[in-house]
Design an enzyme around this catalytic site. Structure first.
Site, PDB file in Angstrom:
ATOM      1  N   HIS A   1       7.737 -11.527 -16.106  1.00 12.69           N
ATOM      2  CA  HIS A   1       6.385 -10.973 -16.255  1.00 12.69           C
ATOM      3  C   HIS A   1       6.365  -9.477 -15.989  1.00 12.69           C
ATOM      4  CE1 HIS A   1       6.324 -12.153 -11.880  1.00 12.69           C
ATOM      5  NE2 HIS A   1       5.632 -11.019 -11.728  1.00 12.69           N
TER       6      HIS A   1
ATOM      7  N   GLN B   1       1.037 -10.515 -15.782  1.00  8.54           N
ATOM      8  CA  GLN B   1       0.466 -10.944 -14.499  1.00  8.54           C
ATOM      9  C   GLN B   1      -0.572  -9.894 -14.093  1.00  8.54           C
ATOM     10  OE1 GLN B   1       2.978 -10.678 -10.850  1.00  8.54           O
ATOM     11  NE2 GLN B   1       2.481 -12.845 -10.600  1.00  8.54           N
TER      12      GLN B   1
ATOM     13  N   GLU C   1      -4.629 -13.447  -8.877  1.00  4.81           N
ATOM     14  CA  GLU C   1      -3.865 -13.137 -10.087  1.00  4.81           C
ATOM     15  C   GLU C   1      -4.142 -14.099 -11.220  1.00  4.81           C
ATOM     16  OE1 GLU C   1       0.380 -14.580  -8.808  1.00  4.81           O
ATOM     17  OE2 GLU C   1      -0.412 -15.502 -10.590  1.00  4.81           O
TER      18      GLU C   1
ATOM     19  N   GLU D   1      10.965  -7.167  -9.428  1.00  2.00           N
ATOM     20  CA  GLU D   1      10.877  -8.500  -8.814  1.00  2.00           C
ATOM     21  C   GLU D   1      11.888  -9.413  -9.482  1.00  2.00           C
ATOM     22  OE1 GLU D   1       6.848 -10.017  -9.112  1.00  2.00           O
ATOM     23  OE2 GLU D   1       7.511 -12.081  -8.798  1.00  2.00           O
TER      24      GLU D   1
ATOM     25  N   HIS E   1       4.629  -3.577 -11.474  1.00  4.22           N
ATOM     26  CA  HIS E   1       6.026  -4.012 -11.324  1.00  4.22           C
ATOM     27  C   HIS E   1       6.479  -4.762 -12.561  1.00  4.22           C
ATOM     28  CE1 HIS E   1       3.854  -7.632  -9.734  1.00  4.22           C
ATOM     29  NE2 HIS E   1       4.845  -8.304 -10.259  1.00  4.22           N
TER      30      HIS E   1
HETATM   31  C1  V0V Z   1       5.114   2.037  -3.953  1.00  4.13           C
HETATM   32  N1  V0V Z   1       5.896   2.925  -4.580  1.00  4.13           N
HETATM   33  C2  V0V Z   1       6.085   2.516  -5.840  1.00  4.13           C
HETATM   34  C3  V0V Z   1       5.351   1.315  -5.962  1.00  4.13           C
HETATM   35  N2  V0V Z   1       4.770   1.030  -4.776  1.00  4.13           N
HETATM   36  N3  V0V Z   1       6.787   3.020  -6.854  1.00  4.13           N
HETATM   37  C4  V0V Z   1       6.765   2.352  -8.024  1.00  4.13           C
HETATM   38  N4  V0V Z   1       6.059   1.204  -8.216  1.00  4.13           N
HETATM   39  C5  V0V Z   1       5.353   0.662  -7.215  1.00  4.13           C
HETATM   40  N5  V0V Z   1       4.669  -0.471  -7.420  1.00  4.13           N
HETATM   41  C6  V0V Z   1       6.453   4.165  -4.026  1.00  4.13           C
HETATM   42  C7  V0V Z   1       5.350   5.052  -3.473  1.00  4.13           C
HETATM   43  O1  V0V Z   1       4.813   5.876  -4.461  1.00  4.13           O
HETATM   44  C8  V0V Z   1       6.065   5.830  -2.401  1.00  4.13           C
HETATM   45  O2  V0V Z   1       6.782   6.901  -2.972  1.00  4.13           O
HETATM   46  C9  V0V Z   1       7.067   4.839  -1.857  1.00  4.13           C
HETATM   47  O3  V0V Z   1       7.271   3.861  -2.910  1.00  4.13           O
HETATM   48  C10 V0V Z   1       6.567   4.127  -0.614  1.00  4.13           C
HETATM   49  O4  V0V Z   1       5.320   3.560  -0.930  1.00  4.13           O
HETATM   50  P1  V0V Z   1       4.071   3.415   0.043  1.00  4.13           P
HETATM   51  O5  V0V Z   1       2.858   3.696  -0.754  1.00  4.13           O
HETATM   52  O6  V0V Z   1       4.305   4.187   1.309  1.00  4.13           O
HETATM   53  O7  V0V Z   1       4.052   1.875   0.334  1.00  4.13           O
HETATM   54  P2  V0V Z   1       4.979   0.966   1.225  1.00  4.13           P
HETATM   55  O8  V0V Z   1       6.296   1.636   1.511  1.00  4.13           O
HETATM   56  O9  V0V Z   1       4.181   0.487   2.383  1.00  4.13           O
HETATM   57  O10 V0V Z   1       5.201  -0.245   0.213  1.00  4.13           O
HETATM   58  C11 V0V Z   1       5.922  -0.146  -0.971  1.00  4.13           C
HETATM   59  C12 V0V Z   1       6.617  -1.500  -1.212  1.00  4.13           C
HETATM   60  C13 V0V Z   1       5.528  -2.578  -1.188  1.00  4.13           C
HETATM   61  C14 V0V Z   1       7.340  -1.438  -2.555  1.00  4.13           C
HETATM   62  C15 V0V Z   1       7.647  -1.727  -0.077  1.00  4.13           C
HETATM   63  O11 V0V Z   1       4.589  -2.334  -2.213  1.00  4.13           O
HETATM   64  C16 V0V Z   1       6.057  -3.975  -1.333  1.00  4.13           C
HETATM   65  O12 V0V Z   1       6.510  -4.588  -0.362  1.00  4.13           O
HETATM   66  N6  V0V Z   1       5.993  -4.563  -2.566  1.00  4.13           N
HETATM   67  C17 V0V Z   1       6.470  -5.926  -2.783  1.00  4.13           C
HETATM   68  C18 V0V Z   1       5.363  -6.916  -2.735  1.00  4.13           C
HETATM   69  C19 V0V Z   1       4.303  -6.700  -3.813  1.00  4.13           C
HETATM   70  O13 V0V Z   1       4.295  -5.689  -4.489  1.00  4.13           O
HETATM   71  N7  V0V Z   1       3.368  -7.712  -3.936  1.00  4.13           N
HETATM   72  C20 V0V Z   1       2.312  -7.649  -4.915  1.00  4.13           C
HETATM   73  C21 V0V Z   1       2.663  -8.418  -6.143  1.00  4.13           C
HETATM   74  P3  V0V Z   1       6.553   8.418  -2.513  1.00  4.13           P
HETATM   75  O14 V0V Z   1       5.105   8.698  -2.708  1.00  4.13           O
HETATM   76  O15 V0V Z   1       6.980   8.426  -1.063  1.00  4.13           O
HETATM   77  O16 V0V Z   1       7.462   9.194  -3.413  1.00  4.13           O
HETATM   78  S1  V0V Z   1       2.699 -10.160  -5.798  1.00  4.13           S
HETATM   79  C22 V0V Z   1       3.518 -10.893  -7.131  1.00  4.13           C
HETATM   80  O17 V0V Z   1       4.067 -10.123  -8.006  1.00  4.13           O
HETATM   81  C23 V0V Z   1       3.525 -12.283  -7.179  1.00  4.13           C
HETATM   82  C24 V0V Z   1       2.809 -13.129  -6.207  1.00  4.13           C
HETATM   83  C25 V0V Z   1       4.299 -12.963  -8.256  1.00  4.13           C
HETATM   84  O18 V0V Z   1       4.869 -12.331  -9.109  1.00  4.13           O
HETATM   85  O19 V0V Z   1       4.345 -14.245  -8.242  1.00  4.13           O
HETATM   86 CO    CO Z   2       4.901 -10.410  -9.849  1.00  2.80          CO
END
Ligand code: V0V
Ligand code: CO
Length: 146
Positions: A7, A60, A43, A134, A84
């Site tokens: 996705h 998604q 979602e 992911e 993502h």
């Molecule tokens: C953050 N950054 C990204 C980003 N999110 N870059 C590209 N794409 C993204 N989506 C960058 C951000 O601009 C910062 O860069 C740096 O990473 C740190 O971000 P932050 O804003 O300080 O945020 P953090 O570090 O607290 O969190 C970032 C992470 C977090 C990636 C660690 O979003 C995470 O744990 N994601 C995984 C879980 C998730 O996304 N769940 C939602 C979808 P600069 O500014 O420092 O350069 S749930 C899902 O998909 C499901 C249920 C499914 O598929 O079934």
């Molecule tokens: Co997802």
């Protein structure tokens, strides 16, 4: 082995209005919807096509359930858009371990529960040329009850 695009995750402020855009503009219907409290998202999965590995590719659409969630924080900073990309695999544990060995940060020690009972993990966007990535193993298809 990663065998499909499972996705593309798209962050939005209003899930119902975004679902309606995809329906009215492209004719895509909601295949499944759920709330994932752990991830802080509401979602909708829109099935685009089936794939040769027995899976499928979806859009998604993601609305945050709280401001301090990953999607909530990302939306506040970037506005709506592609959040993502997710690759499908039969073995998320093995592929995540192999990718970790290559020096890419895998965010979870063990996969967590994703959409439709799948098992998911994420790779840090800073290790993936700016793309939050992911990995997904779909839940096994349940056989019909007799
Ligand atoms: C953050 N950054 C990204 C980003 N999110 N870059 C590209 N794409 C993204 N989506 C960058 C951000 O601009 C910062 O860069 C740096 O990473 C740190 O971000 P932050 O804003 O300080 O945020 P953090 O570090 O607290 O969190 C970032 C992470 C977090 C990636 C660690 O979003 C995470 O744990 N994601 C995984 C879980 C998730 O996304 N769940 C939602 C979808 P600069 O500014 O420092 O350069 S749930 C899902 O998909 C499901 C249920 C499914 O598929 O079934
Ligand atoms: Co997802």
């Amino acid at each position: 082995m990663l065998t499909r695009i499972d996705h593309i995750g798209i962050a939005c402020f209003d899930l119902d209005r975004t679902v309606e855009f995809y329906r009215a503009t492209y004719g895509f219907e909601v295949f499944h919807s759920e709330v994932n409290e752990e991830q802080g998202v509401r979602e909708a999965m829109l099935k685009i096509n089936e794939t040769s590995d027995g899976g499928a590719s979806y859009l998604q659409l993601l609305e945050p359930t709280r401001e301090d969630s990953a999607v909530g924080k990302w939306l506040a900073k970037n506005g709506e858009g592609v959040h993502h990309i997710a690759f499908g695999t039969a073995d998320v544990d093995g592929d995540a371990a192999d990718i970790r060995d290559k020096g890419v940060r895998v965010l979870y020690d063990q996969p967590r529960i994703g959409s439709m009972g799948s098992r998911i993990t994420f790779l840090h966007p800073k290790d993936c040329h700016g793309v939050l990535t992911e990995l997904v193993t779909s839940a096994p298809v349940e056989s019909p009850e007799h």
